[in-house]
Scaffold this motif. Structure first.
Motif, mmCIF file in Angstrom:
data_model
loop_
_atom_site.group_PDB
_atom_site.id
_atom_site.type_symbol
_atom_site.label_atom_id
_atom_site.label_comp_id
_atom_site.label_asym_id
_atom_site.label_seq_id
_atom_site.Cartn_x
_atom_site.Cartn_y
_atom_site.Cartn_z
ATOM 1 N N PRO A 114 -2.527 -15.403 24.321
ATOM 2 C CA PRO A 114 -2.970 -14.144 23.697
ATOM 3 C C PRO A 114 -1.779 -13.252 23.372
ATOM 4 O O PRO A 114 -1.001 -12.890 24.262
ATOM 5 N N LEU A 115 -1.638 -12.906 22.111
ATOM 6 C CA LEU A 115 -0.481 -12.128 21.671
ATOM 7 C C LEU A 115 -0.391 -10.799 22.401
ATOM 8 O O LEU A 115 0.686 -10.354 22.794
ATOM 9 N N LYS A 116 -1.533 -10.154 22.603
ATOM 10 C CA LYS A 116 -1.553 -8.834 23.217
ATOM 11 C C LYS A 116 -0.936 -8.842 24.610
ATOM 12 O O LYS A 116 -0.282 -7.874 25.018
ATOM 13 N N GLN A 117 -1.131 -9.934 25.344
ATOM 14 C CA GLN A 117 -0.630 -10.007 26.708
ATOM 15 C C GLN A 117 0.884 -10.164 26.782
ATOM 16 O O GLN A 117 1.478 -10.010 27.848
ATOM 17 N N LEU A 118 1.533 -10.467 25.656
ATOM 18 C CA LEU A 118 2.988 -10.630 25.639
ATOM 19 C C LEU A 118 3.700 -9.279 25.564
ATOM 20 O O LEU A 118 4.891 -9.199 25.859
ATOM 21 N N PHE A 119 2.982 -8.232 25.180
ATOM 22 C CA PHE A 119 3.608 -6.920 24.995
ATOM 23 C C PHE A 119 3.435 -6.057 26.234
ATOM 24 O O PHE A 119 2.362 -6.004 26.840
ATOM 25 N N LYS A 120 4.492 -5.362 26.608
ATOM 26 C CA LYS A 120 4.475 -4.553 27.818
ATOM 27 C C LYS A 120 3.526 -3.368 27.685
ATOM 28 O O LYS A 120 2.847 -2.987 28.635
ATOM 29 N N THR A 121 3.515 -2.740 26.515
ATOM 30 C CA THR A 121 2.606 -1.608 26.266
ATOM 31 C C THR A 121 1.857 -1.903 24.976
ATOM 32 O O THR A 121 2.272 -1.469 23.894
ATOM 33 N N PRO A 122 0.748 -2.644 25.073
ATOM 34 C CA PRO A 122 0.057 -3.061 23.853
ATOM 35 C C PRO A 122 -0.720 -1.950 23.157
ATOM 36 O O PRO A 122 -1.179 -2.135 22.042
ATOM 37 N N GLN A 123 -0.887 -0.791 23.826
ATOM 38 C CA GLN A 123 -1.617 0.303 23.191
ATOM 39 C C GLN A 123 -1.051 1.636 23.650
ATOM 40 O O GLN A 123 -0.713 1.818 24.813
ATOM 41 N N ARG A 124 -0.950 2.569 22.696
ATOM 42 C CA ARG A 124 -0.451 3.898 23.030
ATOM 43 C C ARG A 124 -0.950 4.909 22.005
ATOM 44 O O ARG A 124 -1.338 4.548 20.896
ATOM 45 N N SER A 125 -0.912 6.182 22.406
ATOM 46 C CA SER A 125 -1.264 7.277 21.508
ATOM 47 C C SER A 125 0.010 7.974 21.062
ATOM 48 O O SER A 125 0.934 8.179 21.864
#
Length: 350
Positions: A114-125
């Motif tokens: 899963p691509l999202k799990q490779l990123f340290k902060t997959p979501q931010r405002s």
């Protein structure tokens, strides 16, 4: 008078929008500056970009590698804007189009990376200052264990707060703009062939249209491109085609599935045993499926009840909007005329 007419036109447009019965209007994968969102999103091509001519991240990575992707957000408005930035996995929507707008969509069982799990902060405002620009870094780490094929997703930027809300209750319109920059990540340039599987076949309803639905799955880590299908529904054991559909220019994301929809049209299926015959061809591969399914009276009753639910009377709303606009125009004109008469009287008195 010209200014009055201008405001009448604007007001009429707002009234039209407020009476459409749409809770939100969503535009994705378009340039928001053109669409009117008032912001732009630009990628900075990293050192491991395979094809620098592409307008999205086309990355060749190594096991255990750490990297930082950068996007530039620019606010074109004279007031601050709040945006949500997330890394979303690619999926295939019901129209057979690769999409990125769902941050919480359940992944396909065949998805290994899963691509999202490779990123340290997959979501931010993010709050962009008025007419401001901000560089946003997205750090990822590739799994230590090598993976095959492609994992696909996108940097998805959307407005946290949509534009002004018109109307009351359920009869509202809000514009919410979003922009997606794809992320295609792979370790090897060796091509992998996509594979299509067909699972559950049944019936359902979409926008008051009865459908035969078939769950199609791309079980491999490869994009399925230029997909076209031919589908036919027959009574079980019969060669007579009851429902037929041909679709083209579709695609499927790696390791994804979607419910392929075949409208009944003017045909009415009765309780009984049926067979779906479906052929599919893509750039790499072709498949043919034959699967039996059953239609019950209980299912048909459920679809009939869904179709009986009241449909909004849009013509009434349109007529009401026109009447209100005309009344407001008349009131505006009378106010304008009264103002002019007062000015003329004052001029005479002087």
């Amino acid at each position: 008078m010209r200014k009055l007419l201008k405001w009448v036109v604007i007001l009429g447009g707002l009234l039209w929008g407020s009476l459409q019965g749409v809770p939100s209007a969503h535009a994705a994968k378009i340039n928001p500056a053109v669409a009117g969102a008032g912001y732009t999103v630009q990628m900075v091509k990293p050192r491991n970009q395979m094809n620098t001519a592409l307008g999205y991240f086309n990355l060749k990575v190594q096991p255990g590698e750490q990297q930082r992707l950068v996007v530039i957000l620019h606010n074109l408005q004279a007031q601050p804007q709040k945006l949500t930035l997330s890394v979303n996995q690619a999926y295939t929507n019901a129209d057979g189009v690769i999409d990125y707008d769902l941050a919480t969509k359940k992944p396909d069982p065949t998805l290994q990376v899963p691509l999202k799990q490779l990123f340290k902060t997959p979501q931010r405002s993010i709050t962009l200052p008025a007419n401001g620009t901000e560089r946003v870094g997205l750090s990822y780490e590739v799994p230590a264990d090598p993976f095959k094929g492609t994992t696909l997703g996108a940097v998805y930027v959307s407005q946290t707060k949509p534009g002004k809300k018109y109307g009351k209750g359920k009869i509202t319109l809000q514009n919410l703009y979003a922009y997606a920059i794809s992320i295609e990540m792979r370790e090897s340039l060796k091509a992998i062939q996509p594979t299509m599987l067909m699972h559950h076949v049944g019936i359902g309803q979409v926008d008051r249209q009865n459908m035969v639905t078939a769950n199609l799955q791309n079980s491999k880590p490869a994009v399925m491109e230029k997909l076209r299908t031919q589908a036919a529904v027959t009574k079980r054991g019969s060669a007579t085609v009851l429902i037929h559909q041909t679709k083209q220019n579709m695609a499927m994301a790696p390791n994804s599935n979607f419910n392929y929809q075949i409208p009944w049209g003017k045909t009415t299926l009765k309780p009984g045993q049926y067979t779906l015959h479906l052929s599919a061809q893509a750039t790499k591969g072709s498949w043919h499926f034959t699967k039996n399914f059953t239609v019950t009276q209980k299912q048909l009753n459920h679809l009939a009840n869904l179709a009986k639910q009241p449909r909004p009377n849009y013509w009434l709303y349109i007529l009401l909007a026109i009447v209100i606009a005309l009344l407001l125009a008349l009131v505006g004109y009378l106010i304008y005329k009264n103002h002019k008469n007062k000015q003329a009287l004052q001029a005479q008195q002087k």
